[in-house]
Enzyme design. Sequence first.
Site, PDB file in Angstrom:
ATOM      1  N   LYS A 190       0.847  -1.200   0.000  1.00  0.00           N
ATOM      2  CA  LYS A 190       0.000   0.000   0.000  1.00  0.00           C
ATOM      3  C   LYS A 190       0.877   1.243   0.000  1.00  0.00           C
ATOM      4  CE  LYS A 190      -4.209   0.129   2.231  1.00  0.00           C
ATOM      5  NZ  LYS A 190      -5.089  -0.018   3.424  1.00  0.00           N
TER       6      LYS A 190
HETATM    7  O1  G3P Z   1      -9.199   0.747   3.859  1.00  0.00           O
HETATM    8  C1  G3P Z   1      -8.942   1.992   4.407  1.00  0.00           C
HETATM    9  C2  G3P Z   1      -9.618   2.091   5.708  1.00  0.00           C
HETATM   10  O2  G3P Z   1      -8.948   1.327   6.655  1.00  0.00           O
HETATM   11  C3  G3P Z   1      -9.821   3.454   6.213  1.00  0.00           C
HETATM   12  O3  G3P Z   1     -10.999   3.391   6.884  1.00  0.00           O
HETATM   13  O4  G3P Z   1     -12.656   3.996   8.535  1.00  0.00           O
HETATM   14  O5  G3P Z   1     -10.265   4.689   8.854  1.00  0.00           O
HETATM   15  O6  G3P Z   1     -11.678   5.767   7.113  1.00  0.00           O
HETATM   16  P1  G3P Z   1     -11.420   4.531   7.894  1.00  0.00           P
END
Ligand code: G3P
Length: 220
Positions: A87
């Site tokens: 990533k």
């Molecule tokens: O896949 C990316 C994810 O982990 C981010 O999610 O909920 O932290 O915006 P969030």
Amino acid sequence: MKLFLDTANIQEIRLGARLGVISGVTTNPSLAAKEGIGGREGYKAAVHEIADIIDGPISVEVVSQDAAGMIAEGRDIAEWVPNPWVKIPSTAAGFEAIAALARDGIKINQTLCFSVNQALLGAQAGSTVVSPFVGRLDDIGQDGMALVADIANVYQRHNIKTMVMAASVRHPRHCILAAQAGAHISTIPYTVLMQMVQHPLTDSGVARFLQDWQKAGNRQ
Ligand code: G3P
């Protein structure tokens, strides 16, 4: 559209894998830290454990900010498990690293994507998959799912092979919308996976079938 689990929690991955519906896992430094996973060796050990459970791509994020650091990290991560997706953030240094790693044949999950332009740049650099962050755009009053649809549309129109992965998914409706928008993958938290399973009519239907069966004198 395939489903990946967005978590570094081993128990959640084990439980999700049992359903037979999960094709990969995505992690990031925040998710690792949440599970108390620390240091590069700790992250590596956790990723090994995940790869023992899931027979699919495991996304592992770099933490370097500069291209040279990302490239070195990416080459290292690429050796950790049989099917790694490195990533890399959608920054200038990130695109430089994506291009270099892609030239080495390393698979890239281009993360923190918030615009079609970033998705176009990533596709040129060689991203395997691009991850628009739906929930975080919704959080600031924008339409995260419109970005997924726009990227999918532009990629299809220009026959771009980079896949679209809806990320930062917050609820089951996001999964339906991502599938309708043309995402190839949705990476979802375990809680969203379990919400996708649930329907009260399924539960009451199962209970009623059993009740009727037993009323007719049958045992279970
Ligand atoms: O896949 C990316 C994810 O982990 C981010 O999610 O909920 O932290 O915006 P969030």
